[in-house]
Design an enzyme around this catalytic site. Sequence first.
Site, short mmCIF file in Angstrom:
data_model
loop_
_atom_site.label_atom_id
_atom_site.label_comp_id
_atom_site.label_asym_id
_atom_site.label_seq_id
_atom_site.Cartn_x
_atom_site.Cartn_y
_atom_site.Cartn_z
N GLY A 26 61.79 38.46 44.24
CA GLY A 26 60.35 38.69 44.17
C GLY A 26 59.60 37.89 45.23
O GLY A 26 60.21 37.25 46.10
N ILE A 84 57.50 35.10 45.25
CA ILE A 84 57.70 33.64 45.33
C ILE A 84 59.19 33.31 45.33
O ILE A 84 59.65 32.43 46.06
CB ILE A 84 56.95 32.93 44.18
N ALA A 90 48.24 28.39 36.88
CA ALA A 90 46.98 27.71 36.59
C ALA A 90 46.21 28.40 35.47
O ALA A 90 45.31 27.80 34.88
CB ALA A 90 46.13 27.65 37.86
N TYR A 148 49.46 37.61 29.39
CA TYR A 148 50.33 37.07 30.45
C TYR A 148 50.26 35.55 30.48
O TYR A 148 51.28 34.85 30.43
CB TYR A 148 49.90 37.65 31.82
N TYR A 197 51.21 27.20 39.42
CA TYR A 197 50.75 27.73 40.71
C TYR A 197 49.28 28.10 40.65
O TYR A 197 48.83 28.71 39.69
CB TYR A 197 51.50 29.01 41.08
N ASN A 252 46.75 30.08 43.60
CA ASN A 252 46.75 31.48 44.07
C ASN A 252 47.65 31.66 45.29
O ASN A 252 47.18 31.51 46.43
CB ASN A 252 45.32 31.92 44.39
N ASP A 259 36.48 36.74 34.78
CA ASP A 259 36.51 35.89 35.98
C ASP A 259 35.54 34.71 35.83
O ASP A 259 34.51 34.81 35.19
CB ASP A 259 36.13 36.70 37.23
N1 UDP Z 1 38.68 39.68 43.70
C1 UDP Z 1 37.82 40.62 44.26
N2 UDP Z 1 38.27 41.89 44.48
C2 UDP Z 1 39.55 42.28 44.19
C3 UDP Z 1 40.44 41.32 43.62
C4 UDP Z 1 39.96 40.04 43.39
O1 UDP Z 1 36.64 40.31 44.54
O2 UDP Z 1 39.90 43.43 44.40
C5 UDP Z 1 38.22 38.31 43.49
C6 UDP Z 1 38.26 37.85 42.03
O3 UDP Z 1 37.06 38.19 41.38
C7 UDP Z 1 38.45 36.34 42.19
C8 UDP Z 1 39.28 36.22 43.46
O4 UDP Z 1 39.09 37.44 44.18
O5 UDP Z 1 37.20 35.68 42.42
C9 UDP Z 1 40.77 36.04 43.21
O6 UDP Z 1 41.22 37.07 42.34
P1 UDP Z 1 42.77 37.26 42.03
O7 UDP Z 1 42.89 38.39 41.05
O8 UDP Z 1 43.54 37.38 43.30
O9 UDP Z 1 43.20 35.87 41.36
P2 UDP Z 1 42.70 35.15 40.00
O10 UDP Z 1 41.41 35.75 39.59
O11 UDP Z 1 43.79 35.38 39.04
O12 UDP Z 1 42.55 33.71 40.37
#
Ligand code: UDP
Length: 334
Positions: free
Chosen positions: A10, A12, A126, A150, A178, A180, A296
């Site tokens: 995969g 990572i 995280a 998850y 982890y 991001n 989010d």
């Molecule tokens: N994000 C976005 N558009 C996308 C996917 C993600 O604006 O199509 C934003 C999301 O709202 C967050 C950041 O990018 O602020 C990281 O999102 P991701 O899903 O990659 O990681 P996680 O939210 O799990 O930290």
Amino acid sequence: MKILVTGGLGFIGSHTCVELLENGHEVVVVDNLNNSKKDVLDKIKKITGSDKIKLYVEDVKNIKALDNIFKENNIECVIHFAGYKAVGESVKNPIMYYENNIVSTINLLNVMKKYNVKKIIFSSTATVYGEPKSCPVSENFSTGNTTNPYATTKYMIERILDDLYKSDNEWSIAILRYFNPIGAHKSGLIGENPNGIPNNLMPYILKVAAGELPKLNIFGNDYNTHDGTGVRDYIHVVDLAKGHVKAIEKISSENGVKVYNLGTGIGYSVLDIVNTFIEKNKVELPYEITDRRPGDVDEVFSNPTKAKNELGWEAKLSIDDMCVDSWNFKKNNI
Ligand code: UDP
């Protein structure tokens, strides 16, 4: 050391196999190819010039297959990546997530116990912190108030590992949380290329830049951050992989359960990533500001000092490297 890497083909896992081989370890991979491709094995060999890597195409839920792998190989340590990881899918199908992620881990631990292999590195996230009370997030922040199945599977496995050590102090366990992970190996041979419409930011950006999707949706610009878009701690996958090599050194020298954040400690917004990507790669990246994505939060970034002090590890690669290397991989794999 001979290391079993579950989910080793995969995103990572494959980068970690490269670092393990380059640091003189021998690798046995077990991967069911659910979210990876067999040719990644050849790419790992090509990058490292090593053939000290062996693949079993098996599911970690298959305890007989696991038993056979331990019988055939003198495994000394395990790095456990294998698992489902799509947040949205886990909300829709929680039973599938609990079954896959928890059952496979229980089977793995049972077989490890049988063969007296008591060193394990667990791939956590995280998201076990839920919505953190403040940033930067340290390892002693409360966990368990998770927001999707998850993340809950990861939290539950952390608890299982904790109880395991309490029952038998010969175990030596590292839990790596982890932030991001993005980026790809410099060679452009391995990286992240999910099927279908990606959930995470960088895979989505890559598909838009490649013309496979029309535009990026930026989920909200009214967050309490420097430009209103969400802030996260992006870390280059090669830095992340190197953290596992350091964790092996640590758990080889002392028993216990050690928990480490693997992040850079720096928060970047969605627009920071988008603008860096456009500037460094000289590509077009159409985007539109849309509604917030449910669940989010404004910002999440790590305090990575524990890993620095105890593992002697810190992230070295910059956001420029992450954007350039991600695109380099995608260009090679369109
Ligand atoms: N994000 C976005 N558009 C996308 C996917 C993600 O604006 O199509 C934003 C999301 O709202 C967050 C950041 O990018 O602020 C990281 O999102 P991701 O899903 O990659 O990681 P996680 O939210 O799990 O930290």
